[in-house]
Design a protein around this motif. Structure first.
Motif, PDB file in Angstrom:
ATOM      1  N   PHE A   1       1.417  -4.711  -8.929  1.00 24.02           N
ATOM      2  CA  PHE A   1       2.038  -5.716  -8.079  1.00 24.02           C
ATOM      3  C   PHE A   1       1.656  -5.434  -6.638  1.00 24.02           C
ATOM      4  N   VAL A   2       1.513  -6.493  -5.876  1.00 20.43           N
ATOM      5  CA  VAL A   2       1.196  -6.368  -4.455  1.00 20.43           C
ATOM      6  C   VAL A   2       2.419  -6.807  -3.668  1.00 20.43           C
ATOM      7  N   VAL A   3       3.030  -5.882  -2.950  1.00 20.23           N
ATOM      8  CA  VAL A   3       4.201  -6.188  -2.143  1.00 20.23           C
ATOM      9  C   VAL A   3       3.919  -5.758  -0.709  1.00 20.23           C
ATOM     10  N   VAL A   4       4.854  -6.032   0.168  1.00 21.50           N
ATOM     11  CA  VAL A   4       4.676  -5.658   1.566  1.00 21.50           C
ATOM     12  C   VAL A   4       5.806  -4.743   2.008  1.00 21.50           C
ATOM     13  N   LYS A   5       5.515  -3.967   3.023  1.00 23.88           N
ATOM     14  CA  LYS A   5       6.486  -3.028   3.563  1.00 23.88           C
ATOM     15  C   LYS A   5       6.537  -3.236   5.067  1.00 23.88           C
ATOM     16  N   GLN A   6       7.737  -3.397   5.611  1.00 26.56           N
ATOM     17  CA  GLN A   6       7.839  -3.616   7.042  1.00 26.56           C
ATOM     18  C   GLN A   6       9.178  -3.135   7.593  1.00 26.56           C
TER      19      GLN A   6
ATOM     20  N   GLU B   1       2.595  -3.618   6.107  1.00 27.99           N
ATOM     21  CA  GLU B   1       1.755  -2.736   5.290  1.00 27.99           C
ATOM     22  C   GLU B   1       1.733  -3.264   3.863  1.00 27.99           C
ATOM     23  N   VAL B   2       0.548  -3.427   3.310  1.00 32.83           N
ATOM     24  CA  VAL B   2       0.400  -3.898   1.933  1.00 32.83           C
ATOM     25  C   VAL B   2       0.514  -2.697   0.993  1.00 32.83           C
ATOM     26  N   VAL B   3       1.361  -2.832  -0.028  1.00 33.33           N
ATOM     27  CA  VAL B   3       1.613  -1.735  -0.962  1.00 33.33           C
ATOM     28  C   VAL B   3       1.372  -2.211  -2.391  1.00 33.33           C
ATOM     29  N   GLU B   4       0.748  -1.363  -3.201  1.00 30.97           N
ATOM     30  CA  GLU B   4       0.520  -1.679  -4.609  1.00 30.97           C
ATOM     31  C   GLU B   4       1.467  -0.862  -5.479  1.00 30.97           C
ATOM     32  N   ILE B   5       2.180  -1.542  -6.374  1.00 34.67           N
ATOM     33  CA  ILE B   5       3.096  -0.895  -7.310  1.00 34.67           C
ATOM     34  C   ILE B   5       2.507  -1.028  -8.713  1.00 34.67           C
ATOM     35  N   PRO B   6       2.043   0.074  -9.320  1.00 35.10           N
ATOM     36  CA  PRO B   6       1.452  -0.008 -10.667  1.00 35.10           C
ATOM     37  C   PRO B   6       2.428  -0.621 -11.668  1.00 35.10           C
ATOM     38  N   LEU B   7       1.910  -1.443 -12.558  1.00 31.81           N
ATOM     39  CA  LEU B   7       2.746  -2.128 -13.541  1.00 31.81           C
ATOM     40  C   LEU B   7       3.604  -1.152 -14.333  1.00 31.81           C
ATOM     41  N   GLU B   8       3.023  -0.034 -14.765  1.00 29.19           N
ATOM     42  CA  GLU B   8       3.772   0.898 -15.608  1.00 29.19           C
ATOM     43  C   GLU B   8       4.903   1.610 -14.862  1.00 29.19           C
ATOM     44  N   GLU B   9       4.869   1.561 -13.533  1.00 30.34           N
ATOM     45  CA  GLU B   9       5.913   2.207 -12.739  1.00 30.34           C
ATOM     46  C   GLU B   9       6.881   1.202 -12.115  1.00 30.34           C
ATOM     47  N   SER B  10       6.645  -0.082 -12.358  1.00 24.32           N
ATOM     48  CA  SER B  10       7.360  -1.106 -11.608  1.00 24.32           C
ATOM     49  C   SER B  10       8.862  -1.158 -11.855  1.00 24.32           C
ATOM     50  N   MET B  11       9.304  -1.012 -13.098  1.00 29.31           N
ATOM     51  CA  MET B  11      10.739  -1.095 -13.360  1.00 29.31           C
ATOM     52  C   MET B  11      11.465   0.148 -12.863  1.00 29.31           C
ATOM     53  N   LYS B  12      10.812   1.289 -12.941  1.00 30.99           N
ATOM     54  CA  LYS B  12      11.395   2.498 -12.363  1.00 30.99           C
ATOM     55  C   LYS B  12      11.540   2.318 -10.860  1.00 30.99           C
TER      56      LYS B  12
END
Length: 205
Positions: A38-43, A163-174
């Motif tokens: 997933f591609v999310v943002v951080k600010q 800041e653009v952040v990537e959240i790996p699918l397998e770690e997303s629910m955690k």
């Protein structure tokens, strides 16, 4: 933002409520199929920072007006006001559809060029129901590395520092339930939506 005071009767009692009118907005759940993330943002969010200041130093808000706060000898680090969010933007361009605005935000904030055809409308909901009552419409977009044309980061001339952040699918629910990562409800809800509606199809491919 514009401040208003609304007077209304409720069950025979005269009441009033202070509220603010602001623009509606769009948000986009972005999934990169090349990286399976997933591609999310951080600010940095000043309001979140000040809530943390109040929690750690309640005396700062005592006997202070809205324009002046006592200076802290040992201020909290800025990181306490940083949140993880979906790519999003306000609806403030009358000539553009929600989908067109969503495409613009994906490009500006995350650097991916998507078309209206790449968007899937998930749902809309009310945000800030106690203060603004504005509506946010949530979209889903799948992207790949070839669709990335820039590093994103928003528009510095408008004061954005993203800041653009990537959240790996397998770690997303955690990640979604990990309270050490401050995040919006949109992130949690959209990750759950993905796991219920998109993930089962991925496992069959």
């Amino acid at each position: 933002l514009t401040d208003f005071k609304f007077f209304f009767p409720q069950n025979g009692t005269k009441k009033f409520w202070d509220f603010m009118r602001t623009h509606d907005s769009v948000s986009i759940l972005i999934f990169n199929t090349s990286r399976q993330c997933f591609v999310v943002v951080k600010q940095f969010r000043p309001a979140v920072y000040m809530c943390e200041v109040e929690r750690h130093h309640p005396q700062v808000f005592q006997n202070q007006d809205k324009e002046s706060f006592a200076s802290l000898e040992n201020p909290l680090p800025a990181v306490v006001g940083v949140t993880y969010e979906l790519c999003a933007g306000i609806v403030d361009k009358p000539g553009l559809s929600l989908e067109e605005i969503a495409c613009e935000e994906v490009l500006e904030e995350c650097g991916y060029r998507v078309s209206i055809a790449d968007l899937r409308r998930i749902t809309s909901y009310r945000s800030g129901v106690g203060l603004t009552g504005s509506k946010q419409t949530l979209f889903y977009a799948e992207v790949n590395d070839q669709m990335r044309t820039s590093g994103g980061g928003g528009q510095p001339e408008e004061g954005e520092l993203i800041e653009v952040v990537e959240i790996p699918l397998e770690e997303s629910m955690k990640f979604a339930y990990d309270e050490t990562f401050p995040k919006t409800m949109g992130v949690i809800f959209s990750f759950m939506w993905f796991h219920n509606n998109i993930a089962p199809k991925l496992s069959k491919k």
